[in-house]
Structures are given as C-alpha cells and as structure tokens.
Design a protein around this motif. Structure first.
Motif, PDB file in Angstrom:
ATOM      1  N   ILE A   1      37.153  34.200  39.310  1.00 16.23           N
ATOM      2  CA  ILE A   1      36.916  34.578  40.812  1.00 16.23           C
ATOM      3  C   ILE A   1      36.976  32.994  41.418  1.00 16.23           C
ATOM      4  CG2 ILE A   1      35.135  35.127  42.320  1.00 16.23           C
ATOM      5  CD1 ILE A   1      34.231  37.262  40.148  1.00 16.23           C
TER       6      ILE A   1
ATOM      7  N   GLU B   1      35.874  32.033  45.237  1.00 17.87           N
ATOM      8  CA  GLU B   1      35.123  32.414  46.216  1.00 17.87           C
ATOM      9  C   GLU B   1      35.915  31.735  47.731  1.00 17.87           C
ATOM     10  OE1 GLU B   1      30.925  32.449  46.245  1.00 17.87           O
ATOM     11  OE2 GLU B   1      30.964  32.669  44.201  1.00 17.87           O
TER      12      GLU B   1
ATOM     13  N   GLU C   1      39.769  31.006  49.365  1.00 23.18           N
ATOM     14  CA  GLU C   1      41.469  30.879  49.169  1.00 23.18           C
ATOM     15  C   GLU C   1      41.983  29.416  49.302  1.00 23.18           C
ATOM     16  OE1 GLU C   1      43.131  33.653  52.232  1.00 23.18           O
ATOM     17  OE2 GLU C   1      42.638  32.327  54.008  1.00 23.18           O
TER      18      GLU C   1
ATOM     19  N   PRO D   1      41.851  28.444  44.114  1.00 28.50           N
ATOM     20  CA  PRO D   1      42.698  29.327  43.320  1.00 28.50           C
ATOM     21  C   PRO D   1      43.950  28.442  42.517  1.00 28.50           C
ATOM     22  CG  PRO D   1      42.585  30.269  45.412  1.00 28.50           C
ATOM     23  CD  PRO D   1      42.144  28.909  45.504  1.00 28.50           C
TER      24      PRO D   1
ATOM     25  N   GLN E   1      44.512  28.634  38.320  1.00 30.50           N
ATOM     26  CA  GLN E   1      45.760  29.042  37.913  1.00 30.50           C
ATOM     27  C   GLN E   1      46.365  27.828  36.980  1.00 30.50           C
ATOM     28  OE1 GLN E   1      47.835  32.138  40.839  1.00 30.50           O
ATOM     29  NE2 GLN E   1      47.544  30.172  41.721  1.00 30.50           N
TER      30      GLN E   1
ATOM     31  N   THR F   1      46.221  34.119  36.908  1.00 34.07           N
ATOM     32  CA  THR F   1      46.742  33.816  37.959  1.00 34.07           C
ATOM     33  C   THR F   1      46.533  34.949  39.017  1.00 34.07           C
ATOM     34  OG1 THR F   1      48.659  35.054  37.069  1.00 34.07           O
ATOM     35  CG2 THR F   1      48.419  32.743  36.419  1.00 34.07           C
ATOM     36  N   ILE F   2      46.942  34.941  40.180  1.00 33.67           N
ATOM     37  CA  ILE F   2      47.269  35.918  41.302  1.00 33.67           C
ATOM     38  C   ILE F   2      47.919  36.968  40.555  1.00 33.67           C
ATOM     39  CG2 ILE F   2      47.799  36.474  43.443  1.00 33.67           C
ATOM     40  CD1 ILE F   2      45.234  35.064  43.309  1.00 33.67           C
ATOM     41  N   GLY F   3      49.066  36.724  40.146  1.00 31.82           N
ATOM     42  CA  GLY F   3      50.107  37.679  39.631  1.00 31.82           C
ATOM     43  C   GLY F   3      49.798  38.524  38.607  1.00 31.82           C
ATOM     44  N   ASN F   4      49.025  38.181  37.500  1.00 28.32           N
ATOM     45  CA  ASN F   4      48.557  38.578  36.432  1.00 28.32           C
ATOM     46  C   ASN F   4      47.211  39.407  36.739  1.00 28.32           C
ATOM     47  OD1 ASN F   4      46.511  36.672  35.630  1.00 28.32           O
ATOM     48  ND2 ASN F   4      47.884  35.840  33.950  1.00 28.32           N
TER      49      ASN F   4
ATOM     50  N   LYS G   1      40.890  36.948  40.883  1.00 31.07           N
ATOM     51  CA  LYS G   1      40.447  37.431  42.161  1.00 31.07           C
ATOM     52  C   LYS G   1      39.930  36.509  43.162  1.00 31.07           C
ATOM     53  CE  LYS G   1      41.495  41.828  40.849  1.00 31.07           C
ATOM     54  NZ  LYS G   1      42.762  42.344  41.024  1.00 31.07           N
TER      55      LYS G   1
ATOM     56  N   PHE H   1      37.834  36.059  46.539  1.00 30.21           N
ATOM     57  CA  PHE H   1      37.049  36.818  47.488  1.00 30.21           C
ATOM     58  C   PHE H   1      36.739  35.618  48.613  1.00 30.21           C
ATOM     59  CE2 PHE H   1      36.119  39.185  43.655  1.00 30.21           C
ATOM     60  CZ  PHE H   1      35.840  40.207  43.933  1.00 30.21           C
ATOM     61  N   ASN H   2      37.205  35.693  49.624  1.00 29.38           N
ATOM     62  CA  ASN H   2      37.535  34.802  50.730  1.00 29.38           C
ATOM     63  C   ASN H   2      35.945  34.394  51.387  1.00 29.38           C
ATOM     64  OD1 ASN H   2      38.501  32.589  51.916  1.00 29.38           O
ATOM     65  ND2 ASN H   2      39.655  33.862  53.473  1.00 29.38           N
TER      66      ASN H   2
ATOM     67  N   THR I   1      34.145  31.047  39.387  1.00 30.21           N
ATOM     68  CA  THR I   1      33.495  31.805  38.395  1.00 30.21           C
ATOM     69  C   THR I   1      34.692  32.017  37.435  1.00 30.21           C
ATOM     70  OG1 THR I   1      31.491  32.549  39.744  1.00 30.21           O
ATOM     71  CG2 THR I   1      32.135  33.461  37.520  1.00 30.21           C
TER      72      THR I   1
END
Lengths: 193, 193
Positions: free
Chosen positions: B54, B56, B58, B62, B66, B72-75, B79, B81-82, B89
């Motif tokens: 996670i 927290e 954007e 991230p 990644q 990753t975002i794509g898999n 996630k 949470f903005n 985490t």
C-alpha cells in the motif's frame, strides 16, 4: 519481427517479454498486448513532444505504459481512470492532442485464443497459455484500433503545491486542506485497529 | 554502505539511484527516500511470504515499491490510497500482517535540507538538489519510523472476475455491471468531444 519502442531506443518483442516478466512478475497477456498498444500510439505521435498517458483500466496496461514510456504512477505522468475499458492514450501534455488505442472487439474474431481470454469465456485454468502468448505476439497491434483524441487537460492539471501540516494525532505530515487531522486518522486508513 | 533489497537480490544505493533515473525519469528525492523505506519494511518482515503493498500517497512512493518489490499497479499487488501521507506498507497478503513505514517528522530536525524539501519550506528552484540527495543518502532510513499493522483485507480482496459485455455505443468491452453503456460513453471519459 518488428521492434517495440521503449523508454530509450527500440527493443525486440522477446526483450519486452523478459522486461515484463521481471517487472510485473510474469508474462501477463494484458501487459504483452499493452506493449503493442503503446507502440501503436507512439507510431502515430510526432517525435520530440513531452508525453503524458492515460490508462482506462487499472489491470495490466499501466505496467506496459510504465515500462515503455517516461510516464509512471509515481511521477504523475500516467493517470489511471478505472473504466474497465482496455484502452490507453498517449498525448502531448501541452496541447492534450493524443492517440487513444483500444482493443477492437471485431478484430478479435480472427484470434480465438485471445478472444476467449479477453472476454473470459473459459476458466483461466483451461486457457492454453502458450498458444495465447503465441497468438498475441503474432497478432501484435492487429487486434487494436486507434483514434485521435483531445484530452481535457483542465481537470488533470497539476494542483498547486498543497500546504502541508503535521497531524496532531499521528504526528505525520498531511495536506492541511484535509482537515484538522489527516485522512488516515479520520478513519480512512486501511488498517484494523 | 548498506545495500537495498530489490526484486531479485540486493543492490547498492548507487544502482538504485540509477534504476530510479531510468524508470522515473530523474533521481526524485521522494523515490530515493522511498527505497530506504521499502528496505526498512523488508527488514522487519519474514522471508518467504507473498507480499502486497500500500502507498498512502500517489507521489513518488509507488515507483519505489514497483522497482523494489514484486508489487506493481498493473498486477494489482500495489494499491494507492491517496491520503497525502508519505507512508507505505508491505504486508502478508494472506494474513494482512505488515510493516508500515513513515517519515518521522521529529527525526527530520537533524536534516535541514530534507526537512525544507519535505515541508516545501522553500521554492523548488532555491533547493540545493545535490545537497538534498547527499543528505537523503546519508540519512537512509534514519528519518523513518515503522509500526506493525494489520491490513483490513476484506475491502481489498480481489473482485470476482467481472462479466464483460460489448458497449453498443463504442463497441468496446466493459464490465456489464457498469450499465447499459460503458462509463466512458456515460460521459466520464477524459476527452473533449
């Protein structure tokens, strides 16, 4: 076989598949198709412009964009709109002029393995993964179509640097505009007490 | 100098900085700090568990996740949470037990360049980028703290494979549950007519 335009220079499809494996964890069909989609968009955009990107799904396509363009989630040049459409757009960040690439469902008729995967017509376990990957690579951008679009830049424009403050509860920094305490302490954090 | 745990094996801080440059476009302070944060989380997690992540915010974090974890975002294993909190985490995807790492604002007092960057106390142009990067690398995870958390898995659990249908307007596929036409055709697409 044709090459795929990557962040710097062109790579072979095999090189792209290997990059996907190491970044995404496995050669996910959606990310491989995404590579051909990004490549098709690149082919219809002028060189030398600063690109931003949109993915219309959170599944797979964001990783193709992140691997092949300068646009990532963390640098903010890739935005995900989770419409559940398997489509992506690369566009000139100054003008909004861009190319949107999508899976053309009519073109899938020629590719039964891709069609059954795409529409989830058979359980994943029964899908022939090797044949699917073969068809994906053979089809390339042949299952896609593209259209010129103009992205509405206003709602996407970078917010002014938000004023930060320290949350009196968790002592962490957060955007002051979120309220007297941070959104995490407001109960939105995804953790159990 | 200590190494940073990456997707496969350990890398030096210099190697990480170079990876960030090629993926993120430049050695963004937030992504470099993010590398030390991911590393701190890794150090407090048992080996051999399947991780989800996670972020927290954007911004920046991230990309650190990644680049250094399988998520990753794509898999879907990462996630976002903005909340605007500079925290991440890593957690066991089966149990939700995880380590949350955050910037400890009290620890920033020792690092004036990092503090002024983090709280945006001076205009970006006036920030001494080289000194900032130096302090970031010297501080490492020394500006962070961590806590054990239990992620609430229920809202994050993978949705059942959504039934797809073809939109009668755009002819593209979309989740049937979205309505008679896709959300793009419902007017939510980010394009000008």
């Amino acid at each position: 076989m044709a090459k795929i335009r990557a962040k710097t220079g062109n790579i072979t499809v095999e090189e792209y598949v290997n990059t996907v494996k190491s970044f995404h964890g496995y050669a996910a069909p959606g990310v491989i198709i995404g590579g051909f989609m990004v490549n098709l968009a690149h082919q219809h955009l002028p060189d030398g412009i600063l690109l931003d990107a949109i993915s219309e799904t959170e599944v797979c396509l964001p990783d193709a964009v992140q691997l092949l363009t300068p646009c990532t989630i963390g640098n903010g040049w890739l935005k995900v709109f989770n419409f559940g459409r398997f489509a992506l757009t690369l566009y000139d960040k100054d003008t909004g002029d861009g190319i949107r690439v999508y899976i053309d469902t009519e073109k899938l008729e020629k590719w039964p393995e891709i069609k059954s995967w795409f529409f989830k017509l058979i359980p994943r376990k029964e899908q022939d993964a090797e044949k699917l990957l073969q068809q994906i690579i053979e089809a390339g951008a042949g299952i896609c179509s593209y259209q010129k679009v103009k992205v509405d830049l206003a709602p996407l424009s970078k917010k002014h640097r938000a004023k930060l403050t320290v949350c009196p509860r968790c002592k962490e920094s957060y955007p002051a505009a979120d309220g007297a305490i941070c959104r995490g302490c407001q109960g939105q954090a995804p953790y159990l007490k």
